[in-house]
Design a protein around this motif. Structure first.
Motif, PDB file in Angstrom:
ATOM      1  N   GLY A   1       0.818  -1.217   0.000  1.00  0.00           N
ATOM      2  CA  GLY A   1       0.000   0.000   0.000  1.00  0.00           C
ATOM      3  C   GLY A   1       0.848   1.261   0.000  1.00  0.00           C
TER       4      GLY A   1
ATOM      5  N   SER B   1       1.372   3.431   2.364  1.00  0.00           N
ATOM      6  CA  SER B   1       2.194   3.636   3.559  1.00  0.00           C
ATOM      7  C   SER B   1       3.533   2.917   3.428  1.00  0.00           C
ATOM      8  CB  SER B   1       1.458   3.136   4.805  1.00  0.00           C
ATOM      9  OG  SER B   1       0.257   3.853   4.982  1.00  0.00           O
TER      10      SER B   1
ATOM     11  N   ASP C   1       5.787   4.769   0.888  1.00  0.00           N
ATOM     12  CA  ASP C   1       6.360   5.996   1.462  1.00  0.00           C
ATOM     13  C   ASP C   1       7.508   5.667   2.409  1.00  0.00           C
ATOM     14  OD1 ASP C   1       4.634   7.683   0.102  1.00  0.00           O
ATOM     15  OD2 ASP C   1       3.276   8.002   1.795  1.00  0.00           O
TER      16      ASP C   1
ATOM     17  N   HIS D   1       1.277  13.286   4.189  1.00  0.00           N
ATOM     18  CA  HIS D   1       0.507  12.240   4.872  1.00  0.00           C
ATOM     19  C   HIS D   1       1.333  11.713   6.054  1.00  0.00           C
ATOM     20  CE1 HIS D   1      -1.324   8.194   5.360  1.00  0.00           C
ATOM     21  NE2 HIS D   1      -2.412   8.778   4.901  1.00  0.00           N
TER      22      HIS D   1
ATOM     23  N   ASN E   1      -4.206  15.002   0.609  1.00  0.00           N
ATOM     24  CA  ASN E   1      -5.384  14.188   0.888  1.00  0.00           C
ATOM     25  C   ASN E   1      -6.445  14.926   1.695  1.00  0.00           C
ATOM     26  OD1 ASN E   1      -2.952  13.710   2.601  1.00  0.00           O
ATOM     27  ND2 ASN E   1      -4.439  12.750   3.946  1.00  0.00           N
TER      28      ASN E   1
ATOM     29  N   ASP F   1       4.507  11.412  -3.188  1.00  0.00           N
ATOM     30  CA  ASP F   1       3.400  10.575  -2.745  1.00  0.00           C
ATOM     31  C   ASP F   1       2.222  10.935  -3.657  1.00  0.00           C
ATOM     32  OD1 ASP F   1       1.017   9.739  -1.581  1.00  0.00           O
ATOM     33  OD2 ASP F   1       1.743   9.974   0.473  1.00  0.00           O
TER      34      ASP F   1
ATOM     35  N   VAL G   1      -0.559   9.101  -4.004  1.00  0.00           N
ATOM     36  CA  VAL G   1      -1.684   8.235  -3.648  1.00  0.00           C
ATOM     37  C   VAL G   1      -3.025   8.886  -4.004  1.00  0.00           C
ATOM     38  CG1 VAL G   1      -2.889   7.075  -1.756  1.00  0.00           C
ATOM     39  CG2 VAL G   1      -0.395   6.993  -1.862  1.00  0.00           C
ATOM     40  N   GLN G   2      -3.155  10.200  -3.768  1.00  0.00           N
ATOM     41  CA  GLN G   2      -4.428  10.874  -4.080  1.00  0.00           C
ATOM     42  C   GLN G   2      -4.520  11.271  -5.548  1.00  0.00           C
ATOM     43  OE1 GLN G   2      -7.165  11.506  -2.161  1.00  0.00           O
ATOM     44  NE2 GLN G   2      -6.293  10.468  -0.394  1.00  0.00           N
TER      45      GLN G   2
ATOM     46  N   SER H   1      -1.436   3.830  -4.381  1.00  0.00           N
ATOM     47  CA  SER H   1      -2.205   2.827  -3.654  1.00  0.00           C
ATOM     48  C   SER H   1      -3.485   2.516  -4.419  1.00  0.00           C
ATOM     49  CB  SER H   1      -2.533   3.360  -2.257  1.00  0.00           C
ATOM     50  OG  SER H   1      -3.303   2.428  -1.544  1.00  0.00           O
TER      51      SER H   1
ATOM     52  N   HIS I   1      -6.468   1.313  -3.386  1.00  0.00           N
ATOM     53  CA  HIS I   1      -7.816   1.538  -2.823  1.00  0.00           C
ATOM     54  C   HIS I   1      -8.299   2.985  -2.887  1.00  0.00           C
ATOM     55  CE1 HIS I   1      -7.228   3.238   1.355  1.00  0.00           C
ATOM     56  NE2 HIS I   1      -5.994   2.825   1.134  1.00  0.00           N
ATOM     57  N   LYS I   2      -7.462   3.889  -3.420  1.00  0.00           N
ATOM     58  CA  LYS I   2      -7.902   5.266  -3.581  1.00  0.00           C
ATOM     59  C   LYS I   2      -8.395   5.538  -5.011  1.00  0.00           C
ATOM     60  CE  LYS I   2      -6.553   6.415   0.683  1.00  0.00           C
ATOM     61  NZ  LYS I   2      -5.422   7.244   1.099  1.00  0.00           N
TER      62      LYS I   2
HETATM   63  C1  PLP Z   1      -4.254   6.941   1.823  1.00  0.00           C
HETATM   64  C2  PLP Z   1      -2.945   7.650   1.682  1.00  0.00           C
HETATM   65  C3  PLP Z   1      -1.726   7.015   2.002  1.00  0.00           C
HETATM   66  C4  PLP Z   1      -1.675   5.628   2.591  1.00  0.00           C
HETATM   67  O1  PLP Z   1      -2.010   4.651   1.657  1.00  0.00           O
HETATM   68  P1  PLP Z   1      -2.456   3.178   2.192  1.00  0.00           P
HETATM   69  O2  PLP Z   1      -2.537   2.359   0.948  1.00  0.00           O
HETATM   70  O3  PLP Z   1      -3.778   3.359   2.851  1.00  0.00           O
HETATM   71  O4  PLP Z   1      -1.379   2.718   3.101  1.00  0.00           O
HETATM   72  C5  PLP Z   1      -0.561   7.703   1.798  1.00  0.00           C
HETATM   73  N1  PLP Z   1      -0.559   8.949   1.310  1.00  0.00           N
HETATM   74  C6  PLP Z   1      -1.703   9.596   0.985  1.00  0.00           C
HETATM   75  C7  PLP Z   1      -1.634  10.979   0.426  1.00  0.00           C
HETATM   76  C8  PLP Z   1      -2.929   8.966   1.173  1.00  0.00           C
HETATM   77  O5  PLP Z   1      -4.053   9.618   0.873  1.00  0.00           O
END
Ligand code: PLP
Length: 386
Positions: free
Chosen positions: A76, A78, A81, A106, A157, A182, A184-185, A205, A207-208
């Motif tokens: 994921g 986290s 990162d 984050h 985020n 990062d 992720v978003q 990640s 799931h986002k």
């Molecule tokens: C959700 C998120 C994470 C963590 O990702 P996971 O897959 O839930 O571990 C890291 N950085 C940002 C900006 C996020 O929104």
């Protein structure tokens, strides 16, 4: 994306997690049933799993302008990162090692930086503007001879601000310093090109963006040699040990492809919902103010502080009405800690605690958007006693 077991639920917390696209679920299923082989095994049966992983790797690589061999699957965002920052510092023995990051990252970045500080690493946490923007000139000024990595998120985020990562990447490249972001978003929501953005390392990640939980990736530019964070077997070209999460990776590939191929239409729709919410709330409720940048902003992010209320209380009242959103504080050991991001953009502790984050997606409907605003306005008036 607002499917739920309870029909009356309106889900508008997509920055926290997204439901999976039905096609993602379908793509994953065979790899949880008959095609359960370990992709590292040599017999032909396992080859099906290995090919599925390779296919997903290729799909994801294409969406960000990367090569398949530059994608390393993780558990994921986290982990990705943590891996990026920890390994780069570990290679230097944690000494004469300086990281430049920001105050609005984050927790997965902030907390690994704190750990690294205990090991002797120096960290600069850059301030941001009132709208949450990182100033590339300030990044450049903070560079020291011992700076090894710059880590600035692509989009925040909480407040949705989109950072000037291409400019920051350019500076890092010119100075010969690694640039991590990062994303992720960002992945699946705004366009990403690791080449033109000068990105060396990138976290994402599943799931986002409509994929499963528990699977992510670290993009590592070819030629950058990063040491493993998880040690063990030789999976992922010896860089990340552990039997691959085949269904998760297949789902990630499918979700990335779907989210990116419909990005233009979805983001236009979601931006319309966002701007409608922001303008209604700001004009209809006095004492409300937007957090984050008005335009350099994720399509699906609304974050507003409402004078005189506790965001967490409004959130609980919205929950009773079947509406899922987020607030500007995190509940830690019974106390309400105002968000570090809202404090970093200059909000007072009370203003930070009065914030609500609403993150719609393309699967939400306009009538839901209005229903959420109507309910929220009713709750805020009630809390203010007017
Ligand atoms: C959700 C998120 C994470 C963590 O990702 P996971 O897959 O839930 O571990 C890291 N950085 C940002 C900006 C996020 O929104």
């Amino acid at each position: 994306m607002n499917r739920s077991s309870e029909n009356s639920t309106i889900y508008m917390d997509h920055a926290a997690t997204t439901p999976m696209y039905p096609e993602v679920n379908e793509a994953m299923f065979p790899y949880m049933e008959e095609m359960f082989g370990n992709p590292s095994a040599v017999y032909r049966f396992a080859g099906k799993s290995a090919r599925a992983v390779a296919d997903a790797r290729g799909k994801i690589a294409r969406t960000i302008g990367a090569l398949p061999e530059e994608i390393y699957f993780t558990s994921g965002g986290s982990e990705s990162d943590n891996w990026a920052l920890f390994s780069v510092c570990e290679e230097r023995g944690f000494k004469n090692c300086h990281i430049i990051t920001t105050q609005i990252e984050h927790h997965a970045i902030i907390e690994v930086c704190k750990r690294l500080e205990k090991l002797g690493v120096e960290v600069t946490y850059l301030p941001v503007s009132a709208e949450g923007l990182v100033d590339p000139a300030l990044v450049e000024k903070s560079i020291r001879p011992e700076t090894v990595i710059i880590s600035v998120m692509m989009a925040n985020n909480e407040i949705g601000t989109i950072e000037p990562v291409a400019e920051i990447g350019q500076i890092a490249r010119e100075k010969g310093i690694l640039f991590h972001t990062d994303a992720v978003q960002a992945l699946g929501h705004i366009p990403i090109d690791v080449g033109t953005m000068n990105i060396d390392l990138m976290s994402a990640s599943a799931h986002k963006l409509g994929g499963p939980k528990g699977v992510g990736l670290l993009y590592v530019r070819k030629g950058q040699n990063i040491t493993p964070f998880i040690s063990g077997g030789s999976q992922e070209r010896g860089k990340r040990a552990g039997t691959l999460n085949v269904p998760g990776i297949v789902g990630f590939g499918e979700a990335a492809l779907r989210a990116c191929s419909r990005m233009d239409t979805d983001s236009a729709e979601v931006t319309h919902m966002r701007d409608h919410m922001i303008s209604r709330l700001l004009t209809e409720l006095p004492g409300s103010s937007l957090n984050g940048h008005p335009t350099k902003r994720l399509p699906g992010n609304v974050n507003i502080s409402f004078e005189g209320i506790e965001g967490e209380t409004a959130l609980i009242m919205l929950d009773r009405a079947g509406i899922c959103v987020s607030s500007g504080s995190a509940c830690s050991s019974g106390a309400l800690d105002p968000s570090h991001v809202l404090l970093a953009i200059g909000r007072s502790r009370d203003e930070a605690r009065s914030a609500i984050r609403i993150t719609p997606a393309a699967s939400n409907r306009m009538y839901e958007v209005d229903a959420v605003i109507d309910k929220l306005e009713e709750i805020i008036r009630q809390l203010r006693g007017i």
